[in-house]
Motif scaffolding. Structure first.
Motif, PDB file in Angstrom:
ATOM      1  N   ASP A   2       0.820  -1.203   0.000  1.00  0.00           N
ATOM      2  CA  ASP A   2       0.000   0.000   0.000  1.00  0.00           C
ATOM      3  C   ASP A   2       0.858   1.258   0.000  1.00  0.00           C
ATOM      4  OD1 ASP A   2      -2.414  -1.557   2.152  1.00  0.00           O
ATOM      5  OD2 ASP A   2      -2.402  -1.348  -0.027  1.00  0.00           O
ATOM      6  N   LEU A   3       1.694   1.373   1.027  1.00  0.00           N
ATOM      7  CA  LEU A   3       2.506   2.581   1.154  1.00  0.00           C
ATOM      8  C   LEU A   3       3.842   2.335   0.462  1.00  0.00           C
ATOM      9  CD1 LEU A   3       1.880   3.395   4.916  1.00  0.00           C
ATOM     10  CD2 LEU A   3       0.637   4.200   2.905  1.00  0.00           C
ATOM     11  N   THR A   4       4.207   3.247  -0.431  1.00  0.00           N
ATOM     12  CA  THR A   4       5.521   3.120  -1.062  1.00  0.00           C
ATOM     13  C   THR A   4       6.433   4.210  -0.508  1.00  0.00           C
ATOM     14  OG1 THR A   4       4.806   4.412  -2.967  1.00  0.00           O
ATOM     15  CG2 THR A   4       4.622   2.009  -3.130  1.00  0.00           C
ATOM     16  N   GLU A  15      -1.336  22.345   2.213  1.00  0.00           N
ATOM     17  CA  GLU A  15      -2.459  22.290   1.269  1.00  0.00           C
ATOM     18  C   GLU A  15      -2.157  21.375   0.087  1.00  0.00           C
ATOM     19  OE1 GLU A  15      -3.867  26.158   0.167  1.00  0.00           O
ATOM     20  OE2 GLU A  15      -4.167  26.722   2.272  1.00  0.00           O
ATOM     21  N   GLN A  16      -0.934  21.506  -0.469  1.00  0.00           N
ATOM     22  CA  GLN A  16      -0.569  20.641  -1.601  1.00  0.00           C
ATOM     23  C   GLN A  16      -0.492  19.180  -1.166  1.00  0.00           C
ATOM     24  OE1 GLN A  16       2.557  23.522  -1.883  1.00  0.00           O
ATOM     25  NE2 GLN A  16       2.667  23.172  -4.090  1.00  0.00           N
ATOM     26  N   ALA A  17      -0.010  18.967   0.051  1.00  0.00           N
ATOM     27  CA  ALA A  17       0.124  17.602   0.559  1.00  0.00           C
ATOM     28  C   ALA A  17      -1.250  16.937   0.648  1.00  0.00           C
ATOM     29  CB  ALA A  17       0.798  17.623   1.923  1.00  0.00           C
ATOM     30  N   GLU A  18      -2.182  17.688   1.210  1.00  0.00           N
ATOM     31  CA  GLU A  18      -3.522  17.125   1.417  1.00  0.00           C
ATOM     32  C   GLU A  18      -4.154  16.736   0.079  1.00  0.00           C
ATOM     33  OE1 GLU A  18      -6.084  19.747   3.563  1.00  0.00           O
ATOM     34  OE2 GLU A  18      -7.729  18.304   3.622  1.00  0.00           O
ATOM     35  N   ALA A  19      -3.903  17.552  -0.942  1.00  0.00           N
ATOM     36  CA  ALA A  19      -4.566  17.327  -2.236  1.00  0.00           C
ATOM     37  C   ALA A  19      -3.803  16.360  -3.140  1.00  0.00           C
ATOM     38  CB  ALA A  19      -4.726  18.674  -2.955  1.00  0.00           C
ATOM     39  N   CYS A  20      -2.578  15.977  -2.770  1.00  0.00           N
ATOM     40  CA  CYS A  20      -1.729  15.207  -3.692  1.00  0.00           C
ATOM     41  C   CYS A  20      -2.230  13.762  -3.839  1.00  0.00           C
ATOM     42  CB  CYS A  20      -0.286  15.209  -3.207  1.00  0.00           C
ATOM     43  SG  CYS A  20       0.824  14.401  -4.365  1.00  0.00           S
ATOM     44  N   PRO A  21      -2.500  13.335  -5.091  1.00  0.00           N
ATOM     45  CA  PRO A  21      -3.078  11.994  -5.296  1.00  0.00           C
ATOM     46  C   PRO A  21      -2.045  10.911  -5.611  1.00  0.00           C
ATOM     47  CG  PRO A  21      -3.239  13.268  -7.323  1.00  0.00           C
ATOM     48  CD  PRO A  21      -2.423  14.098  -6.362  1.00  0.00           C
ATOM     49  N   ALA A  22      -0.744  11.205  -5.497  1.00  0.00           N
ATOM     50  CA  ALA A  22       0.277  10.232  -5.927  1.00  0.00           C
ATOM     51  C   ALA A  22       0.063   8.875  -5.261  1.00  0.00           C
ATOM     52  CB  ALA A  22       1.666  10.776  -5.592  1.00  0.00           C
ATOM     53  N   ALA A  23       0.250   7.813  -6.049  1.00  0.00           N
ATOM     54  CA  ALA A  23       0.022   6.449  -5.551  1.00  0.00           C
ATOM     55  C   ALA A  23       1.028   6.102  -4.460  1.00  0.00           C
ATOM     56  CB  ALA A  23       0.132   5.462  -6.706  1.00  0.00           C
ATOM     57  N   ARG A  49      -4.679  13.491   7.495  1.00  0.00           N
ATOM     58  CA  ARG A  49      -4.852  12.078   7.837  1.00  0.00           C
ATOM     59  C   ARG A  49      -6.084  11.470   7.174  1.00  0.00           C
ATOM     60  NH1 ARG A  49      -5.116   7.715   7.913  1.00  0.00           N
ATOM     61  NH2 ARG A  49      -4.987   6.141   9.546  1.00  0.00           N
ATOM     62  N   GLU A  50      -7.066  12.339   6.866  1.00  0.00           N
ATOM     63  CA  GLU A  50      -8.286  11.864   6.190  1.00  0.00           C
ATOM     64  C   GLU A  50      -7.948  11.248   4.831  1.00  0.00           C
ATOM     65  OE1 GLU A  50     -11.825  12.612   7.158  1.00  0.00           O
ATOM     66  OE2 GLU A  50     -10.798  12.678   9.094  1.00  0.00           O
ATOM     67  N   SER A  51      -6.912  11.800   4.170  1.00  0.00           N
ATOM     68  CA  SER A  51      -6.614  11.343   2.811  1.00  0.00           C
ATOM     69  C   SER A  51      -5.315  10.534   2.712  1.00  0.00           C
ATOM     70  CB  SER A  51      -6.523  12.550   1.858  1.00  0.00           C
ATOM     71  OG  SER A  51      -5.632  13.516   2.381  1.00  0.00           O
ATOM     72  N   ARG A 262      10.504  11.912  -4.279  1.00  0.00           N
ATOM     73  CA  ARG A 262       9.650  10.848  -3.725  1.00  0.00           C
ATOM     74  C   ARG A 262       9.236   9.878  -4.827  1.00  0.00           C
ATOM     75  NH1 ARG A 262       4.651   7.929  -3.340  1.00  0.00           N
ATOM     76  NH2 ARG A 262       4.481   8.580  -5.488  1.00  0.00           N
ATOM     77  N   ASP A 263       8.934  10.417  -6.023  1.00  0.00           N
ATOM     78  CA  ASP A 263       8.534   9.552  -7.138  1.00  0.00           C
ATOM     79  C   ASP A 263       9.685   8.634  -7.553  1.00  0.00           C
ATOM     80  OD1 ASP A 263       6.067  10.716  -7.071  1.00  0.00           O
ATOM     81  OD2 ASP A 263       6.388  12.035  -8.808  1.00  0.00           O
ATOM     82  N   ARG A 264      10.902   9.148  -7.445  1.00  0.00           N
ATOM     83  CA  ARG A 264      12.073   8.322  -7.777  1.00  0.00           C
ATOM     84  C   ARG A 264      12.172   7.141  -6.805  1.00  0.00           C
ATOM     85  NH1 ARG A 264      18.344  10.366  -8.634  1.00  0.00           N
ATOM     86  NH2 ARG A 264      19.220   8.247  -8.731  1.00  0.00           N
ATOM     87  N   ALA A 265      11.966   7.422  -5.516  1.00  0.00           N
ATOM     88  CA  ALA A 265      11.997   6.339  -4.524  1.00  0.00           C
ATOM     89  C   ALA A 265      10.851   5.357  -4.780  1.00  0.00           C
ATOM     90  CB  ALA A 265      11.911   6.916  -3.121  1.00  0.00           C
ATOM     91  N   HIS A 266       9.699   5.914  -5.132  1.00  0.00           N
ATOM     92  CA  HIS A 266       8.526   5.076  -5.447  1.00  0.00           C
ATOM     93  C   HIS A 266       8.854   4.105  -6.588  1.00  0.00           C
ATOM     94  CE1 HIS A 266       4.272   4.100  -6.252  1.00  0.00           C
ATOM     95  NE2 HIS A 266       4.574   4.262  -7.522  1.00  0.00           N
TER      96      HIS A 266
END
Lengths: 277, 269
Positions: A2-4, A15-23, A49-51, A262-266
């Motif tokens: 689940d978590l990468t 604000e950007q963190a809350e809205a970020c949809p990255a897998a 934490r909601e998202s 973060r995407d590179r680590a993902h």
């Protein structure tokens, strides 16, 4: 999985963190910044934490002090954990509070049998109080201490065996320590027990010109360097994918810049999954 | 790694290490003599002091703006060396900093500095205070005038106030906290301040000596009538209604309690 890969969360990026949809994205915060009775900080964290999953990373429980952890601090941390329901609670193999005074750093100590017994007792107190398994992080080293009775890897493995805690393996800390104390970071990572590792940290470091030496400082104020990326890939190839955090505490770039790291680590983690499957 | 020296008890190591961090010039305990001579020991010294000074600068921004960063960080390092944080959350570090500034000889020419620091401290306390609903006018209106006299208005968990008789502390603080460019002259007289947090954001407003006295009495649990008497002692010309409505509007109160025997009979039965 689940978590990468996750990101250290800073108020500037709420604000950007809350809205970020990255897998697979998750966020980590320093617990101490949220040990408040109320107010906007807790509300922001609860909203994110909601998202997204949140990991609570402590820098001040002082588990390596020759004293039990501060009871009031533990109570506040337990209340925060109950509220946030974190994916993981972690701390450092270090001390900071001593005889009522908090030294804001992760201080070293000789790894003796006495220290091992005290730290295991303190971790058990913390795990009982939090009612959850915690993970312990290898710190960065700057000093040569000639009174160690244990090597760090054996010491951490023994702590995990005795208390049931997990380990948080900070690859940048290994790189910094290896450069400062003169050992091979690759050898260290190859010898590290994989099973107890619950999380991996990646960060940038810097040189302290004022010290006039080749000393590396674990400053979290720069991008992850090429050598640390290579060590991360090598580690993940050996032990498998683990939630991996990009830590950044200073000289904060734009959210997108951090997200690219973060995407590179993902991608490294997702690649290892593909290989495993 | 092999053992090449005999182990030192952990407590003795930590006593010696802590002392060496804060008093670089003192002779170190032999338990750590081999560590303090390494250039890397400075990394810990620097990090500990920088952590303390950064936290004080973040927690006292108005003071820092008043005196300039260089002066502030020098004063903060003097304070930190004798008063490390007593808890691990640096958000609350600095509870004794205003008192330190009051007795800090280089600050003698700025006698208002300590009180400006007190208002920065109020901001921190208001920001991190427990969440509580704000008492509004409707709650007051639901209680009859007679019952209100005997009721107690409890200050909101985030409300902080103080009267400064000797200097316009509120104006000095506000201009620096708001990073205002306003350089206009202001009257040198006593001023009070009220900080509240009705929602997420901390708010501030000027408050009279009588208003501060009224809130002091409310905080002690005095009934409204007694609290107003105290306020009238401070200012015989006080008009209670505008004061009360201004306090309510600012979010100064969290709860109102009415003594049980004052409840209407049909409710108490």
């Amino acid at each position: 999985m689940d978590l990468t890969a996750g990101l250290g969360l800073k108020p500037e990026h709420y604000e950007q963190a809350e809205a970020c949809p990255a897998a697979g994205l998750w966020f980590e915060v320093h617990s101490e910044n949220y040990l408040v009775d109320g107010g906007p900080r807790l509300r922001w964290l609860s909203a994110i934490r909601e998202s997204h999953a949140i990991s609570l990373h402590g820098v001040a429980l002082s588990l390596a002090a020759d004293a039990p952890p501060d009871a009031a601090h533990l109570r506040r941390l337990a209340a925060l954990a109950d509220r946030i329901e974190p994916a993981l609670v972690s701390e450092h193999l270090a001390w900071s509070t001593w005889r009522g005074a908090y030294h804001p750093d992760l201080l070293p100590f000789p790894r003796t049998g006495e220290a091992l017994a005290r730290i295991c007792s303190n971790i058990s107190i913390a795990q009982d109080s939090l009612r959850r398994r915690i993970a312990i992080e290898n710190p960065s080293h700057y000093l040569r201490i000639d009174t160690h009775e244990w090597g760090e890897i054996d010491f951490l493995a023994e702590i995990a065996r005795r208390t049931g805690c997990g380990l948080l393996l900070d690859v940048n800390n290994v790189f910094v320590s290896a450069a400062n104390l003169g050992f091979s970071a690759a050898d260290y990572l190859d010898a590290f027990p994989g099973a107890p590792v619950l999380e991996i940290h990646l960060a940038g470091h810097s040189r302290d010109a004022a010290l006039g030496e080749r000393l590396l400082i674990d400053s979290h104020d720069a991008p992850v360097c090429a050598e640390v990326w290579a060590l991360h890939e090598r580690l993940v190839r050996r032990i498998g994918a683990r939630p991996t955090l990009i830590e950044r505490d200073d000289k904060l770039p734009a959210f997108e810049t951090l997200l690219a790291e973060r995407d590179r680590a993902h991608a490294v983690l997702a690649g290892s999954e593909a290989i495993a499957a | 790694m092999n053992t090449v020296a005999s182990p030192v008890a952990l407590a003795r190591f930590q006593d010696a290490f802590s002392r060496a961090l804060l008093a670089p010039d003192a002779a170190p305990d032999e338990a750590i003599a081999g560590l303090v001579v390494q250039p890397a020991f400075a990394v810990y010294r620097n990090t500990v002091m920088k952590g303390c000074i950064d936290a004080l600068q973040a927690n006292f921004p108005s003071v820092a703006r008043l005196v300039g960063e260089e002066w502030f960080r020098a004063a903060a390092s003097v304070h930190a060396a004798t008063a490390l944080p007593t808890e691990a959350s640096l958000l609350r570090y600095g509870d004794t900093f205003p008192g330190f500034l009051a007795g800090f000889a280089p600050a003698a020419e700025l006698p208002y500095l300590a009180d400006v620091a007190r208002l920065d401290r109020f901001w921190t306390e208001a920001h991190a205070a427990a969440d509580e609903e704000v008492l509004d006018l409707a709650a007051i209106a639901a209680v009859g005038p007679d019952q209100l006299a005997d009721a107690t208005l409890h200050p909101h968990a985030a409300a902080r106030w103080a009267w400064f008789a000797d200097a316009p502390i509120y104006t000095i603080w506000r201009r620096n906290r708001e990073q205002s460019d306003d350089a206009s002259e202001f009257e040198w007289r006593g001023e009070g301040a009220l900080l509240t947090r009705p929602g997420d954001a901390v708010r501030w407003t000027a408050l009279s000596a009588a208003g501060c006295r009224f809130l002091d009495a409310c905080a002690k649990g005095e009934p409204v009538a007694t609290a107003l008497d105290a306020a009238l002692e401070t200012d015989a010309g006080l008009n209670p209604l505008p004061l009360l409505s201004a306090l309510l509007e600012t979010g100064a109160f969290g709860r109102l309690t009415v003594p049980p025997h004052e409840l209407p009979e049909r409710i108490s039965r």
